[in-house]
Design an enzyme around this catalytic site. Structure first.
Site: not given
Length: 357
Positions: A12, A106-107
DNA sequence: TCTGGGGTCCTAGGACCC
DNA sequence: TCTGGGGTCCTAGGACCC
């Protein structure tokens, strides 16, 4: 992971959009920075950790953020730039680990199963991401996606936490069920009304009770989540099932006359993008949010998949006319779904035969 | 001064078919 | 006439996630 044949990591990126902006504007480092749109109804996309100390988080209305933190620096979101930086990050992950599931800009989940030293591999990934991009991330490692995800959330920013399912149960047993992704505010409230306030309590409930409260699927599912039982595997390929465009007006619109041109613009953008990617769908839907925030949807399924703006626009307009909202409208959207079905034709017996062979 | 935009999945009920 | 049961497709709403 000890005792489990499976091992996963969840990567993350820390305050991703803000961190990306800080690389372009290093003079803002250390200040409360907020990425948010500029309209009267904008919300915060990401807040720096300095801004979070003032109570400003993702989805906080920008107007409220200004009041909570008047000294915050507001930066307009630049999604095409974030997409580029995200691709950079994902390339690093892909170079390190064979099987990666991208969950958002973002992950991403990494499949570490079968590696001799999964934790060491995850640490190496973390170092590689920062070395290649200059961006920080937090990583959780566990025998399931769920444990990996919750572990990554528990130690951020710049975190690294590996847990077994047992350790997760012990560590989070007294915490709210809302800690689990998939258990949202509504479910937390329903649980609290029944006196269930912790993951330990939820995980200890008999299935029969959970079935009575939440139905025969959701009920037992909640119990499993609370015990950190999760069998989901990495899906390296995701097939998009629908695509939509929507807009919230700075000021509510009233009447079909005002709404129709907007619907046309949204349809145009949607169909252009669908066609560019060679996608088409059979179901056309509209979405209307009224001034009281209630949301109405209307849909129609066609016999043939389309990405034609005339066709989609015509159906969308008919749906809007049939709905004819009388209250002021704050949001209008259009969606094409059923993108993953067989190209073009409806499924007759011949198709079924062909597909079954 | 309320609450973005882009998605996924689930549920419930009705139509329709065998 | 007092009334199946299962399966699929479709619509509408809602919860949830990033």
């Amino acid at each position: 992971m000890r005792g489990s044949p499976y091992a996963y990591a969840l990567v993350d990126m820390d305050a991703f959009y803000v961190s990306v902006e800080l690389q372009r504007r290093p003079e803002l480092r250390g200040l409360p920075v907020v990425v948010a749109g500029s309209g009267p109804r904008a919300v915060v996309t990401t807040a720096s950790y300095e801004a979070r100390r003032f109570g400003v988080f993702s989805a906080t209305p920008a107007s409220r953020a200004r009041r909570l933190c008047p000294d915050a620096v507001f930066v307009a979101p630049d999604f095409s730039h974030y997409r580029e930086r995200s691709a950079e990050v994902m390339r690093v992950l892909g170079a390190q680990i064979e099987r990666v599931e991208v969950v958002g800009l973002d992950e991403a989940y990494l499949d570490l199963s079968g590696l001799e030293r999964p934790k060491a591999a995850a640490r190496q990934v973390k170092a590689a991401v920062t070395a290649a991009t200059g961006l920080g991330c937090s990583i959780g490692v566990g025998p399931s996606k769920l444990v990996a995800k919750v572990a990554s959330d528990a130690d951020k920013p710049n975190g690294f936490l590996a847990l077994t399912a047992d350790e997760a149960r012990r560590r989070f047993g007294e915490r709210s069920p809302g800690l689990i992704p998939g258990i949202g505010p509504k479910t937390v409230e329903r649980l609290e009304r029944r006196g269930v306030k912790t993951l330990g309590a939820l995980g200890g409930l008999p299935d029969a009770t959970l079935v009575e409260w939440f139905g025969d699927r959701l009920g037992p599912h909640l119990g499993r989540l609370a015990r950190f039982e999760d069998e989901r595997r990495i899906e390296t390929i995701r097939v998009r099932k629908s695509e939509s465009r929507e807009t919230t007006f700075d000021h509510d619109l009233r009447g079909l006359r005002a709404l129709e041109p907007v619907l046309g613009q949204l349809t145009g953008r949607l169909c252009e993008d669908l066609a560019r990617h060679g996608r088409a769908g059979r179901t056309v839907a509209i979405k209307v949010r009224l001034d009281d925030f209630s949301t109405l949807t209307r849909a129609r399924t066609l016999r043939v998949a389309t990405s034609d703006a005339q066709v989609v626009g015509g159906v969308a307009r008919e749906l809007l006319h049939a709905l004819d909202p009388t209250r002021p409208v704050r949001l209008l959207g259009v969606r094409v779904a059923g993108l993953d079905e067989v190209e073009g034709e409806p499924r007759g017996p011949a198709d079924q035969l062909r597909l079954s062979l």
